[in-house]
Design a protein around this motif. Sequence first.
Motif, short mmCIF file in Angstrom:
data_model
loop_
_atom_site.label_atom_id
_atom_site.label_comp_id
_atom_site.label_asym_id
_atom_site.label_seq_id
_atom_site.Cartn_x
_atom_site.Cartn_y
_atom_site.Cartn_z
N ILE A 80 0.86 -1.19 0.00
CA ILE A 80 0.00 0.00 0.00
C ILE A 80 0.90 1.24 0.00
CG2 ILE A 80 -1.82 1.23 1.22
CD1 ILE A 80 -2.63 -1.47 2.46
N PRO A 81 1.12 1.85 -1.18
CA PRO A 81 1.90 3.09 -1.22
C PRO A 81 1.15 4.22 -0.51
CG PRO A 81 1.74 2.12 -3.40
CD PRO A 81 0.78 1.39 -2.52
N LEU A 82 1.85 4.92 0.36
CA LEU A 82 1.27 6.02 1.13
C LEU A 82 1.93 7.34 0.73
CD1 LEU A 82 1.51 4.20 4.56
CD2 LEU A 82 -0.53 4.43 3.18
N LYS A 83 1.50 8.42 1.34
CA LYS A 83 2.15 9.70 1.06
C LYS A 83 3.51 9.73 1.76
CE LYS A 83 -0.21 11.98 4.87
NZ LYS A 83 -1.05 13.06 5.28
N ASP A 84 4.31 10.71 1.44
CA ASP A 84 5.64 10.90 2.01
C ASP A 84 6.58 9.72 1.75
OD1 ASP A 84 4.79 13.35 3.02
OD2 ASP A 84 4.13 12.46 4.92
N ASP A 85 6.44 9.07 0.60
CA ASP A 85 7.32 7.98 0.16
C ASP A 85 7.37 6.81 1.16
OD1 ASP A 85 7.88 9.31 -2.16
OD2 ASP A 85 9.72 10.22 -1.40
N LYS A 86 6.29 6.53 1.81
CA LYS A 86 6.22 5.40 2.73
C LYS A 86 5.33 4.32 2.11
CE LYS A 86 7.04 7.95 6.92
NZ LYS A 86 6.58 8.30 8.26
N ILE A 87 5.59 3.09 2.53
CA ILE A 87 4.83 1.94 2.02
C ILE A 87 4.44 1.07 3.22
CG2 ILE A 87 4.90 -0.11 0.57
CD1 ILE A 87 7.16 1.27 -0.98
N PHE A 88 3.17 0.76 3.30
CA PHE A 88 2.69 -0.21 4.28
C PHE A 88 2.51 -1.52 3.54
CE2 PHE A 88 -0.89 -2.41 6.37
CZ PHE A 88 -0.36 -2.54 7.64
N TYR A 89 3.04 -2.60 4.09
CA TYR A 89 2.92 -3.90 3.45
C TYR A 89 2.53 -4.95 4.48
CZ TYR A 89 7.45 -5.01 5.49
OH TYR A 89 8.47 -5.25 6.39
N TYR A 90 1.91 -6.01 3.99
CA TYR A 90 1.62 -7.13 4.87
C TYR A 90 1.57 -8.42 4.04
CZ TYR A 90 -3.26 -6.60 3.30
OH TYR A 90 -4.41 -6.49 2.54
N HIS A 91 1.80 -9.53 4.73
CA HIS A 91 1.81 -10.85 4.10
C HIS A 91 0.48 -11.55 4.39
CE1 HIS A 91 6.16 -10.55 3.40
NE2 HIS A 91 6.20 -9.96 4.58
N GLY A 92 -0.12 -12.16 3.38
CA GLY A 92 -1.37 -12.89 3.57
C GLY A 92 -2.55 -11.97 3.71
N TYR A 146 1.25 9.26 -8.63
CA TYR A 146 1.53 8.35 -9.74
C TYR A 146 2.97 7.83 -9.69
CZ TYR A 146 1.80 6.63 -14.54
OH TYR A 146 1.98 5.84 -15.63
N GLN A 147 3.89 8.66 -9.25
CA GLN A 147 5.29 8.24 -9.17
C GLN A 147 5.46 7.06 -8.21
OE1 GLN A 147 7.85 9.35 -11.08
NE2 GLN A 147 8.99 7.68 -10.17
N HIS A 148 4.68 7.03 -7.14
CA HIS A 148 4.76 5.90 -6.21
C HIS A 148 4.37 4.60 -6.92
CE1 HIS A 148 4.02 8.98 -2.79
NE2 HIS A 148 5.31 8.87 -3.06
N LEU A 149 3.32 4.65 -7.70
CA LEU A 149 2.89 3.46 -8.44
C LEU A 149 3.95 3.03 -9.45
CD1 LEU A 149 0.63 1.39 -8.90
CD2 LEU A 149 -0.33 2.95 -10.58
#
Length: 186
Positions: A80-92, A146-149
């Motif tokens: 999950i790309p977020l603002k401020d160049d951060k990414i939240f991720y999870y498995h499963g 868009y740059q995050h994607l």
Amino acid sequence: MAEINIPAAGGNKPGVRRSKKHSTRVDLTPMVDLGFLLITFFIFTTSMSEPMQMKLVMPDDTDPKTPDMNVGKSTALTIIPLKDDKIFYYHGELTEALQTNTYGITNYSLTDGLGQIVRNKQRALDKIGKRKDLMLMVKPTPESNYQHLVNVLDEVLINDVKHYAIMDLTPEEKAAAETKTAAASN
């Protein structure tokens, strides 16, 4: 054009006549014109390096016959790309990932960013022989740009992920990403 200058005869002097050396003068204007024409020709006929593009195939959401795709919990990685160049991720699945602490927050760093998370998942799947089954689900938030994607899709290409999808973000995922990002910032 080339031209040769010949001076007039030397007059009425007595003695042996010597032959005079003639000076040659070459006009290089047509040669310069030809050079510019060749340069112009090669500039217009040369193809510049064309940007590479990634083929993105999207299913038809309007077709009710499109079947849902079931993904194994062990092979799923959601980003999950977020603002401020951060990414939240999870498995499963999200609820299970929050309970078992298989989630995290990262960025686009080369050394320990998103690419490293994908490579770690691939190594874990290599141990059970399911690397080819890795499914990367990208769910951008409205705050991401868009740059995050594009950065995420670059990592997909770099790490040779065969199966990926760009999906809509659920309210539960958005709430969990905001909560965990806020907790990590404090």
